[in-house]
Design an enzyme around this catalytic site. Structure first.
Site, mmCIF file in Angstrom:
data_model
loop_
_atom_site.group_PDB
_atom_site.id
_atom_site.type_symbol
_atom_site.label_atom_id
_atom_site.label_comp_id
_atom_site.label_asym_id
_atom_site.label_seq_id
_atom_site.Cartn_x
_atom_site.Cartn_y
_atom_site.Cartn_z
ATOM 1 N N LYS A 52 -55.360 108.286 56.586
ATOM 2 C CA LYS A 52 -56.138 108.313 57.544
ATOM 3 C C LYS A 52 -55.562 107.954 58.872
ATOM 4 C CE LYS A 52 -58.006 103.722 56.725
ATOM 5 N NZ LYS A 52 -59.384 103.159 56.633
ATOM 6 N N TYR A 89 -46.031 95.136 88.897
ATOM 7 C CA TYR A 89 -47.043 94.763 89.347
ATOM 8 C C TYR A 89 -47.354 93.212 89.638
ATOM 9 C CZ TYR A 89 -48.733 99.505 89.442
ATOM 10 O OH TYR A 89 -48.976 101.068 89.698
#
Length: 328
Positions: A33, A237
């Site tokens: 999955k 940043y």
């Protein structure tokens, strides 16, 4: 471009180790999955098939269709019935009130709630559920449960095991030749698996959960640019990281848009080659000391899971499916 390398020999080693533990590949249900826990379902499917795996479990019909050419049996775990189910697949019945919504003659595995209280039918309601299954003309071919605390040392695991044994005794009065499975990855190495059961293995097939297993996935990034960061200059940043001396740095092509947790520049996030990330991670890139054209970001998801206070599952399944995955 960033790259995920899948170690074929490690994966095959893990499956052989697991098959030896449970007795054979025929008793193995590989859980694929969510793109095989981020590893690449379609890439791994032929490897599992060639070793003798014939049964897998997935989340949805879409996932089943992607790998249906490789396996004889595919169980869909999280299906919402719509009345047009595919007879090629097996469907989990998670709520008995949904039984009438399935297409007739479709194969199902009945989920038993033995104590996790997430999906499934309680043992005391099992005989009523059997009546509904029979009246709905569904083909019951198996029954299963899921252990909530198999990786924790409390008694609930054994309570759930006992409840599933009770359920098996009841259902065997009405059906024969059913396929049972209760043990998951966490339960696999905790005790002997009943001889009448298969075993569902998820993350253990990829090298987690037992020290004898080998990690299968490693994540790599490639250099976009390089420069000398002078003493006193900052990078990224907010200028979180400032160089204490002149240093050669590089920016690599992997960021939080690729499914990584966003590093905010605080603490030391150690990369796979031992270097640390410098400054805040950007959407599509990060910086560190120059490490050449290619850098290993991680080869052990536990390191990132510990840093971000989460679980290794989350680190792996979040990896963007658009990142190229290759066998090595």
């Amino acid at each position: 471009m960033s790259l995920i390398k899948i170690d074929q020999k490690a994966y095959e080693y893990n499956l052989r180790h697991i098959a030896k533990k449970i007795g054979s590949f025929q008793r193995l249900i590989c859980v694929f999955k969510d793109n095989a826990y981020g590893h690449g379902a379609k890439l791994l499917a032929p490897l599992a098939k060639n070793l003798g795996v014939s049964f897998v479990a997935v989340k949805s019909e879409e996932e089943a269709q992607e790998i249906e050419e490789f396996f004889e049996n595919i169980l869909i775990l999280s299906h919402r019935p719509h009345g047009n189910e595919n007879s090629r697949f097996i469907y989990a019945l998670n709520d008995i009130s949904q039984a009438k919504k399935y297409k007739q003659d479709i194969k199902i595995h009945l989920k038993i709630d033995t104590g996790m209280h997430r999906n499934g039918i309680c043992v005391e309601n099992l005989e009523h559920a059997i009546d509904l299954i029979q009246s709905s003309d569904l083909k019951l071919t198996g029954m299963f449960t899921h252990f909530a605390s198999a990786d924790e040392m409390d008694g609930s695991f054994f309570v759930q095991k006992e409840n599933f044994q009770k359920a098996k005794k009841i259902v065997k009065k009405y059906f024969s030749n059913l396929l049972f499975h209760s043990h998951n990855s966490a339960a696999l190495f905790r005790g002997k698996i009943p001889e009448d059961e298969y075993c569902r293995v998820g993350l253990v097939q990829f090298g987690y959960g037992d020290s004898n297993l080998k990690r299968v996935l490693s994540l790599y990034a490639h250099r976009l640019s390089q420069r000398i960061l002078q003493k006193g200059q900052s990078i990224g940043y907010g200028g979180i990281f400032t160089a204490a001396k002149d240093m050669e740095v590089a920016t690599y092509d992997l960021g939080y848009a690729d499914g990584l947790f966003r590093y905010n520049g605080k603490g030391e996030l150690v990369l796979g080659n031992g270097k640390v990330m410098l400054g805040k991670m950007s959407m599509d890139s990060f910086s560190c000391e120059n490490s050449g054209e290619e850098i290993c970001v991680f080869k052990d998801a536990d390191i990132w899971a510990d840093f971000f206070h989460t679980i290794n599952y989350e680190i792996l399944v979040k990896l963007n499916p658009n990142i190229q995955r290759v066998l090595v």
